[in-house]
Design a protein around this motif. Structure first.
Motif, short mmCIF file in Angstrom:
data_model
loop_
_atom_site.label_atom_id
_atom_site.label_comp_id
_atom_site.label_asym_id
_atom_site.label_seq_id
_atom_site.Cartn_x
_atom_site.Cartn_y
_atom_site.Cartn_z
N ASP A 1 0.85 -1.19 0.00
CA ASP A 1 0.00 0.00 0.00
C ASP A 1 0.89 1.24 0.00
O ASP A 1 2.09 1.15 0.26
CB ASP A 1 -0.91 0.00 1.23
N GLU A 2 0.29 2.38 -0.30
CA GLU A 2 0.97 3.67 -0.18
C GLU A 2 0.16 4.57 0.73
O GLU A 2 -1.07 4.45 0.81
CB GLU A 2 1.12 4.35 -1.53
N ALA A 3 0.85 5.47 1.41
CA ALA A 3 0.18 6.43 2.29
C ALA A 3 0.96 7.74 2.25
O ALA A 3 2.19 7.76 2.10
CB ALA A 3 0.10 5.92 3.72
N SER A 4 0.23 8.83 2.42
CA SER A 4 0.84 10.15 2.43
C SER A 4 1.14 10.58 3.86
O SER A 4 0.29 10.44 4.75
CB SER A 4 -0.09 11.17 1.76
N PHE A 5 2.33 11.08 4.09
CA PHE A 5 2.74 11.64 5.37
C PHE A 5 3.05 13.11 5.15
O PHE A 5 3.82 13.45 4.26
CB PHE A 5 3.98 10.93 5.93
N SER A 6 2.46 13.96 5.95
CA SER A 6 2.70 15.40 5.82
C SER A 6 3.13 15.96 7.17
O SER A 6 3.26 15.22 8.16
CB SER A 6 1.44 16.11 5.34
#
Length: 230
Positions: free
Chosen positions: A51-56
């Motif tokens: 999976d991919e996930a965005s971290f900000s």
């Protein structure tokens, strides 16, 4: 043929082996349970969930904003990655990752696991691109799971992907334990936090146990909503 029904299994046994004493139905229940446990343990150990996930930047009013797109995978007791992908991922970028980067990330996974594992990803546009699917067909043949593949992945089903129901939440808790000041620090935190997770004893065993409960609940709900059964 008996579909888990011990009474039906007993009837079939009696029909096929008329000269033998028919075991008690509890034995058939036990056999079914052991087969089910074996299938589920192999499923969790042989599928590489990805999976991919965005971290900000962590929550708050900041003048400087930044984010990274993180890929990770889990197969058996192995955490694969993290790897940082473009924030706007397209099919060509994803194909390049699959072909050039993923084999290097998998080098520490035993050869037997790599040869037998199934690759799983969701139906994101980059994943569904023709170039990505062509590579997966060539590399994994019928051993990949996803939209347009030999084994479709059910859309909108985060409760069945261990990265969704376990990994991302745990990782973000570690990453954002203290404020993040810049994008380089964010990347360093993600890498260090992944090392903490991969070195936690028996953590992936517990993930597989949770996965088995979720699959059983999904089957019990005939593929419908099953969160209340977990």
């Amino acid at each position: 043929m008996a579909n888990g029904n011990s009474a039906e299994a007993r009837r079939l046994y009696q029909e096929r082996h008329r000269d033998r004493q028919v075991p008690h139905h509890n034995l058939f229940q036990l056999i079914h349970q052991r087969l089910w446990e074996n299938v589920m343990s192999q499923f969790g150990a042989e599928v590489m969930f990805t999976d991919e996930a965005s971290f900000s930047r962590d929550e708050g009013n900041h003048q400087q904003q930044f984010s990274v797109n993180v890929w990770a995978g889990i197969v058996g007791d192995h955490l694969i990655g993290p790897h940082f992908l473009p924030n706007r991922l397209n099919g060509a970028d994803y194909r390049q990752f699959l072909e050039e980067v993923l084999p290097e990330l998998l080098e520490d996974v035993p050869l037997q696991v790599r040869e037998n594992m199934y690759f799983m990803h969701d139906g994101a546009p980059a994943h569904f691109s023709l170039v990505a699917r062509q590579y997966l067909d060539d590399e994994y043949q019928d051993r990949w799971i996803g939209r347009g593949g030999p084994h479709p992945w059910p859309p909108r089903s985060p409760e069945l992907n261990c990265l969704d129901f376990f990994f991302w939440g745990h990782l973000k808790t570690l990453v954002y334990a203290t404020p993040v000041e810049n994008v380089d620090q964010l990347r360093e935190r993600i890498v260090a936090s992944c090392d903490i997770i991969r070195n936690t004893p028996e953590i992936f065993l517990r993930v597989r146990q949770s996965m088995r409960r979720r699959i059983a609940a999904c089957i019990e709900a005939n593929g419908g909503h099953f969160q209340h059964l977990i």
